[in-house]
Design a protein around this motif. Structure first.
Motif, PDB file in Angstrom:
ATOM      1  N   LEU A   1      18.757   2.335  -8.331  1.00 15.53           N
ATOM      2  CA  LEU A   1      18.761   1.103  -9.116  1.00 15.53           C
ATOM      3  C   LEU A   1      17.506   1.034  -9.985  1.00 15.53           C
ATOM      4  N   PRO A   2      17.365   1.922 -10.955  1.00 11.09           N
ATOM      5  CA  PRO A   2      16.189   1.854 -11.818  1.00 11.09           C
ATOM      6  C   PRO A   2      16.194   0.583 -12.657  1.00 11.09           C
ATOM      7  N   VAL A   3      15.041  -0.041 -12.756  1.00 12.23           N
ATOM      8  CA  VAL A   3      14.885  -1.303 -13.470  1.00 12.23           C
ATOM      9  C   VAL A   3      14.011  -1.099 -14.694  1.00 12.23           C
ATOM     10  N   VAL A   4      14.472  -1.588 -15.836  1.00 11.34           N
ATOM     11  CA  VAL A   4      13.650  -1.660 -17.041  1.00 11.34           C
ATOM     12  C   VAL A   4      13.450  -3.138 -17.362  1.00 11.34           C
ATOM     13  N   ILE A   5      12.207  -3.524 -17.542  1.00 10.04           N
ATOM     14  CA  ILE A   5      11.882  -4.910 -17.842  1.00 10.04           C
ATOM     15  C   ILE A   5      12.051  -5.159 -19.336  1.00 10.04           C
ATOM     16  N   THR A   6      12.961  -6.067 -19.670  1.00 12.24           N
ATOM     17  CA  THR A   6      13.160  -6.407 -21.072  1.00 12.24           C
ATOM     18  C   THR A   6      12.177  -7.495 -21.493  1.00 12.24           C
ATOM     19  N   SER A   7      11.927  -7.568 -22.779  1.00  9.36           N
ATOM     20  CA  SER A   7      10.945  -8.514 -23.295  1.00  9.36           C
ATOM     21  C   SER A   7      11.440  -9.950 -23.164  1.00  9.36           C
TER      22      SER A   7
ATOM     23  N   VAL B   1      17.667  -0.643 -23.322  1.00 10.98           N
ATOM     24  CA  VAL B   1      18.574   0.497 -23.165  1.00 10.98           C
ATOM     25  C   VAL B   1      17.869   1.795 -23.546  1.00 10.98           C
ATOM     26  N   GLY B   2      17.102   1.766 -24.632  1.00 13.64           N
ATOM     27  CA  GLY B   2      16.387   2.961 -25.052  1.00 13.64           C
ATOM     28  C   GLY B   2      15.407   3.437 -24.003  1.00 13.64           C
ATOM     29  N   ARG B   3      14.710   2.518 -23.374  1.00 11.51           N
ATOM     30  CA  ARG B   3      13.728   2.895 -22.349  1.00 11.51           C
ATOM     31  C   ARG B   3      14.394   3.297 -21.038  1.00 11.51           C
ATOM     32  N   LEU B   4      15.625   2.812 -20.822  1.00 13.53           N
ATOM     33  CA  LEU B   4      16.356   3.155 -19.596  1.00 13.53           C
ATOM     34  C   LEU B   4      16.994   4.540 -19.673  1.00 13.53           C
ATOM     35  N   SER B   5      17.145   5.073 -20.867  1.00 14.06           N
ATOM     36  CA  SER B   5      17.920   6.303 -21.042  1.00 14.06           C
ATOM     37  C   SER B   5      17.368   7.479 -20.244  1.00 14.06           C
ATOM     38  N   GLU B   6      16.060   7.543 -20.052  1.00 11.74           N
ATOM     39  CA  GLU B   6      15.481   8.671 -19.311  1.00 11.74           C
ATOM     40  C   GLU B   6      15.905   8.684 -17.847  1.00 11.74           C
ATOM     41  N   GLN B   7      16.397   7.526 -17.356  1.00 14.77           N
ATOM     42  CA  GLN B   7      16.887   7.455 -15.978  1.00 14.77           C
ATOM     43  C   GLN B   7      18.329   7.953 -15.843  1.00 14.77           C
ATOM     44  N   ARG B   8      18.974   8.252 -16.951  1.00 10.03           N
ATOM     45  CA  ARG B   8      20.352   8.744 -16.974  1.00 10.03           C
ATOM     46  C   ARG B   8      21.299   7.882 -16.116  1.00 10.03           C
ATOM     47  N   PRO B   9      21.400   6.605 -16.443  1.00  7.92           N
ATOM     48  CA  PRO B   9      22.271   5.740 -15.632  1.00  7.92           C
ATOM     49  C   PRO B   9      23.744   6.085 -15.819  1.00  7.92           C
ATOM     50  N   ASP B  10      24.517   5.875 -14.764  1.00 11.20           N
ATOM     51  CA  ASP B  10      25.975   6.014 -14.835  1.00 11.20           C
ATOM     52  C   ASP B  10      26.621   4.740 -15.362  1.00 11.20           C
ATOM     53  N   ALA B  11      25.930   3.617 -15.191  1.00 11.96           N
ATOM     54  CA  ALA B  11      26.369   2.315 -15.698  1.00 11.96           C
ATOM     55  C   ALA B  11      25.113   1.480 -15.924  1.00 11.96           C
ATOM     56  N   VAL B  12      25.238   0.471 -16.773  1.00 12.76           N
ATOM     57  CA  VAL B  12      24.090  -0.397 -17.086  1.00 12.76           C
ATOM     58  C   VAL B  12      24.519  -1.847 -16.919  1.00 12.76           C
ATOM     59  N   MET B  13      23.645  -2.631 -16.295  1.00 14.16           N
ATOM     60  CA  MET B  13      23.882  -4.063 -16.139  1.00 14.16           C
ATOM     61  C   MET B  13      22.763  -4.862 -16.800  1.00 14.16           C
ATOM     62  N   TRP B  14      23.154  -5.859 -17.587  1.00  9.14           N
ATOM     63  CA  TRP B  14      22.214  -6.873 -18.067  1.00  9.14           C
ATOM     64  C   TRP B  14      22.060  -7.856 -16.918  1.00  9.14           C
TER      65      TRP B  14
ATOM     66  N   LYS C   1      27.791  -4.169 -26.737  1.00 12.18           N
ATOM     67  CA  LYS C   1      26.681  -3.579 -27.481  1.00 12.18           C
ATOM     68  C   LYS C   1      25.820  -2.703 -26.569  1.00 12.18           C
ATOM     69  N   VAL C   2      25.571  -3.164 -25.352  1.00  4.73           N
ATOM     70  CA  VAL C   2      24.789  -2.364 -24.403  1.00  4.73           C
ATOM     71  C   VAL C   2      25.540  -1.078 -24.070  1.00  4.73           C
ATOM     72  N   ALA C   3      26.842  -1.184 -23.823  1.00  6.58           N
ATOM     73  CA  ALA C   3      27.632   0.004 -23.490  1.00  6.58           C
ATOM     74  C   ALA C   3      27.621   1.014 -24.638  1.00  6.58           C
ATOM     75  N   ALA C   4      27.764   0.524 -25.857  1.00  7.83           N
ATOM     76  CA  ALA C   4      27.775   1.431 -27.010  1.00  7.83           C
ATOM     77  C   ALA C   4      26.443   2.139 -27.166  1.00  7.83           C
ATOM     78  N   ALA C   5      25.354   1.397 -26.948  1.00  6.44           N
ATOM     79  CA  ALA C   5      24.029   1.995 -27.093  1.00  6.44           C
ATOM     80  C   ALA C   5      23.714   2.951 -25.951  1.00  6.44           C
ATOM     81  N   ALA C   6      24.163   2.618 -24.747  1.00  6.31           N
ATOM     82  CA  ALA C   6      23.844   3.437 -23.578  1.00  6.31           C
ATOM     83  C   ALA C   6      24.794   4.616 -23.421  1.00  6.31           C
TER      84      ALA C   6
END
Length: 239
Positions: free
Chosen positions: A30-36, A60-73, A93-98
């Motif tokens: 469960l990698p976490v990226v803190i959004t602004s 999403v850009g900062r999360l990409s290095e974690q190679r997530p299988d899915a992303v949750m806002w 939009k998140v899905a398209a970017a990720a």
């Protein structure tokens, strides 16, 4: 091992997720990226700014290095204030970017209730009432009936993050309604992932918390959700 990446605004209960990942071991990352965050305030204008696309896509850009299988806002108020169509657009939009499936906590609440076959709920909200009413309308648009709601006028996520387990338990018990099939706790700023079984035991019914449904929905985007201990009825626990 499934990797569900989390876009989380601020720091209030961000530690809830790595603590859960540690408890369940090799089954889940469960990698976490803190959004602004502009202004930490449970106010509609501040929440609309909190959930704007630029903040999420930067995450999403900062999360990409974690190679997530899915992303949750991982934010309820920062999704439901946009309404059902706006929340769906956020997730798209998140899905398209990720490049992977994505959703949000508000959508997760609706989908979790549908999964459990429940339509009547009570809400234990930390927010001021005007903000909590947006969540009521979000649920109503999905055909869900709110029978009771407790709102606690806590203005900042930072303050919510300091609530102790007994505080959360009291909020849930006070908000319950005898005809509600579940009690919802809609704030990802609240630490809940270690106490869900205790909350369910106190009211004798499923309790769905923001952080719990966020993890569940992230896994559901990938297929059948595995049973995980300590996460209540939604994850296969008993009532």
């Amino acid at each position: 091992m499934a990797t569900v990446g989390l876009l989380y605004p601020g720091h209030s209960a961000a530690d809830d997720f790595p603590a859960l990942a540690t408890r369940v071991g090799a089954e889940l990352r469960l990698p976490v990226v803190i959004t602004s965050v502009g202004e930490d305030a449970h106010r509609v204008d501040a929440l609309l700014d909190l959930g704007r696309a630029e903040r999420l896509l930067d995450g999403v850009g900062r999360l990409s290095e974690q190679r997530p299988d899915a992303v949750m806002w991982a934010c309820t108020s920062g999704s439901f204030v946009f309404g059902p169509a706006g929340a769906a657009e956020q997730a798209a939009k998140v899905a398209a970017a990720a490049g992977v499936p994505a959703s949000s906590t508000s959508i997760a609440f609706v989908d979790a209730l549908r999964h459990l076959g429940m339509t009547r709920v009570a809400i234990a909200a930390s927010y001021p009432r005007d903000v909590a009413e947006h969540f009521v309308r979000f649920l109503a648009a999905a055909g869900l009936a709110v029978l009771a709601m407790g709102s606690h006028d806590i203005v900042t996520a930072a303050e919510v993050g300091t609530l102790q387990p007994d505080d959360v338990l009291a909020m849930v018990q006070a908000a319950d309604h005898p005809d509600a099939e579940a009690v919802l706790v809609p704030d990802t700023a609240m630490h809940t992932l270690a106490i869900i079984d205790r909350l369910e035991a106190a009211v004798g019914k499923p309790v769905l918390t923001a952080n719990q449904v966020t993890v569940w929905k992230g896994l559901q985007l990938l297929g059948p959700v595995p049973p995980l201990p300590g996460l209540g009825t939604l994850f296969g626990g008993g009532r």
